[in-house]
Design a protein around this motif. Structure first.
Motif, PDB file in Angstrom:
ATOM      1  N   GLY A 155       0.858  -1.065   0.090  1.00  0.00           N
ATOM      2  CA  GLY A 155      -0.046   0.143  -0.025  1.00  0.00           C
ATOM      3  C   GLY A 155       0.941   1.492   0.130  1.00  0.00           C
ATOM      4  O   GLY A 155       0.445   2.523   0.212  1.00  0.00           O
ATOM      5  N   SER A 156       2.206   1.005  -0.418  1.00  0.00           N
ATOM      6  CA  SER A 156       3.120   2.261  -0.360  1.00  0.00           C
ATOM      7  C   SER A 156       2.764   3.358  -1.284  1.00  0.00           C
ATOM      8  O   SER A 156       2.160   3.082  -2.460  1.00  0.00           O
ATOM      9  N   ARG A 157       2.900   4.509  -0.955  1.00  0.00           N
ATOM     10  CA  ARG A 157       2.642   5.576  -1.736  1.00  0.00           C
ATOM     11  C   ARG A 157       3.826   5.762  -3.182  1.00  0.00           C
ATOM     12  O   ARG A 157       3.474   6.208  -4.105  1.00  0.00           O
ATOM     13  N   ASP A 158       4.664   5.103  -2.974  1.00  0.00           N
ATOM     14  CA  ASP A 158       5.634   4.895  -4.143  1.00  0.00           C
ATOM     15  C   ASP A 158       5.051   3.808  -5.056  1.00  0.00           C
ATOM     16  O   ASP A 158       5.069   2.545  -4.603  1.00  0.00           O
ATOM     17  N   LEU A 159       4.638   3.934  -6.096  1.00  0.00           N
ATOM     18  CA  LEU A 159       3.775   3.112  -6.732  1.00  0.00           C
ATOM     19  C   LEU A 159       4.527   1.612  -7.285  1.00  0.00           C
ATOM     20  O   LEU A 159       4.195   0.342  -7.372  1.00  0.00           O
ATOM     21  N   MET A 160       5.869   2.027  -7.427  1.00  0.00           N
ATOM     22  CA  MET A 160       6.941   0.824  -7.868  1.00  0.00           C
ATOM     23  C   MET A 160       7.109  -0.039  -6.728  1.00  0.00           C
ATOM     24  O   MET A 160       7.145  -1.360  -6.757  1.00  0.00           O
ATOM     25  N   LEU A 161       7.482   0.471  -5.399  1.00  0.00           N
ATOM     26  CA  LEU A 161       7.591  -0.141  -4.328  1.00  0.00           C
ATOM     27  C   LEU A 161       6.314  -1.106  -4.167  1.00  0.00           C
ATOM     28  O   LEU A 161       6.412  -2.194  -3.667  1.00  0.00           O
ATOM     29  N   ALA A 162       5.116  -0.623  -4.100  1.00  0.00           N
ATOM     30  CA  ALA A 162       3.877  -1.085  -3.829  1.00  0.00           C
ATOM     31  C   ALA A 162       3.750  -2.539  -4.899  1.00  0.00           C
ATOM     32  O   ALA A 162       3.454  -3.520  -4.469  1.00  0.00           O
ATOM     33  N   ALA A 163       4.093  -2.083  -6.196  1.00  0.00           N
ATOM     34  CA  ALA A 163       3.986  -3.291  -6.970  1.00  0.00           C
ATOM     35  C   ALA A 163       5.202  -4.349  -6.947  1.00  0.00           C
ATOM     36  O   ALA A 163       4.629  -5.464  -6.896  1.00  0.00           O
ATOM     37  N   ILE A 164       6.208  -4.188  -6.292  1.00  0.00           N
ATOM     38  CA  ILE A 164       7.215  -5.054  -6.203  1.00  0.00           C
ATOM     39  C   ILE A 164       6.820  -5.764  -4.850  1.00  0.00           C
ATOM     40  O   ILE A 164       7.011  -7.050  -4.742  1.00  0.00           O
ATOM     41  N   ALA A 165       6.228  -5.211  -3.907  1.00  0.00           N
ATOM     42  CA  ALA A 165       5.779  -5.938  -2.613  1.00  0.00           C
ATOM     43  C   ALA A 165       4.585  -6.676  -3.150  1.00  0.00           C
ATOM     44  O   ALA A 165       4.705  -7.873  -2.329  1.00  0.00           O
ATOM     45  N   ALA A 166       3.688  -6.391  -3.615  1.00  0.00           N
ATOM     46  CA  ALA A 166       2.475  -7.294  -4.102  1.00  0.00           C
ATOM     47  C   ALA A 166       3.140  -8.453  -4.805  1.00  0.00           C
ATOM     48  O   ALA A 166       2.408  -9.431  -4.429  1.00  0.00           O
TER      49      ALA A 166
END
Length: 289
Positions: A155-166
């Motif tokens: 759920g990070s505001r950094d969309l790339m970090l959010a995608a990596i985490a998902a």
């Protein structure tokens, strides 16, 4: 398509990114906006991506050292696949770190051309397991912690970090379950396997506290990063459930290590890992293989 040999099957592809993700897959970050979130410091974001990327990179290398040493061929393949999953996470995170830095470096520069003091992994990742029970204890603790982090990071505001985490959540769920099954199997097995597993849990306990120490960078990146202290309750609950099923008890955090890997304070084990991992890249600067 038919091939005359296995090597041909492996090399007849144009997607150079295939190795960490398997064959025939597209870039998992394709189409994800790369802009930095508003108000985020580039240096902080780079450092945070290095933390998570280095964790995965170093433990991936440790796991590959166990190929040919696991109890069964099936487990050698499982450990190799887990290591490759973590390598894939490391590649994505180091790429994001390089983008945040904006200095023209790439994932290879960050993996192969940094000295030990520049790495930001937790010490648990660099620890060398002496037997299979220790390896499973290490993997269980690491993946239980990392899965809780990544679940929130999605759920990070950094969309790339959010995608990596998902993407990582799906992989880490399997990694944690694999380690948990082995901990239960060994703990609730023979008297010998029980004693070895109990000793492994005790040995790993010294590295647990570091996982939940919030770094200043993590705190400054509220909404982008995850404060690790906030996942301790989930971690303890999962670990207690596994240990109960394994007829084991959690060990107190005795003789907890001093220093923080997040600040570049590492054991000699990391120097040995990097000497092995970086040897070719440093011997042939700019080489391609």
């Amino acid at each position: 398509m038919a091939f005359d040999d296995a090597y041909g099957a492996l090399t007849d592809h144009d997607d150079d990114a295939r190795w960490a993700y398997g064959t025939g897959f597209t870039d998992p970050l394709q189409g994800v906006p790369a802009e930095l979130p508003e108000g985020v410091d580039r240096a902080d974001l780079m450092a945070y991506c290095l933390m998570l990327g280095d964790d995965a990179l170093i433990l991936s290398h440790r796991l590959q050292q166990w190929v040919t040493r696991a109890p069964e061929l099936e487990d050698e393949l499982a450990l190799a696949n887990i290591g490759l999953d973590l390598l894939g996470q490391a590649r994505l995170l180091l790429t994001r770190a390089a983008m945040a830095e904006g200095a023209g470096r790439d994932e290879d520069d960050l993996a192969y051309r940094r000295d030990p003091g520049e790495f930001r992994n937790v010490r648990l990742a660099e620890w060398e397991a002496g037997d299979f029970a220790q390896l499973m204890a290490q993997l269980l603790v690491f993946t239980t912690w990392r899965l809780a982090i990544f679940d929130r990071l999605s759920g990070s505001r950094d969309l790339m970090l959010a995608a990596i985490a998902a993407k990582g959540v799906k992989e880490l769920t399997y990694h944690r379950d694999y380690a948990a099954r082995w901990v239960v199997r060994l703990g609730d097995g023979t008297p010998l396997s029980h004693s070895r597993m109990a000793a492994a849990i005790s040995d790993i306990s010294a590295f647990v506290g570091e996982l939940f120490r919030a770094h200043d960078i993590e705190l400054r990146l509220a909404g982008v990063a995850v404060d690790p202290s906030g996942v301790r309750g989930e971690f303890d609950a999962v670990l207690a459930e596994v240990l109960t099923a394994a007829t084991l008890e959690a060990s107190g955090e005795i003789s907890e290590i001093s220093g923080l890997g997040r600040d570049g304070d590492h054991t000699e084990a990391l120097t040995e890992i990097l000497a092995e991992m970086q040897e070719l890249a440093r011997a042939v600067p700019g080489g391609s293989w």
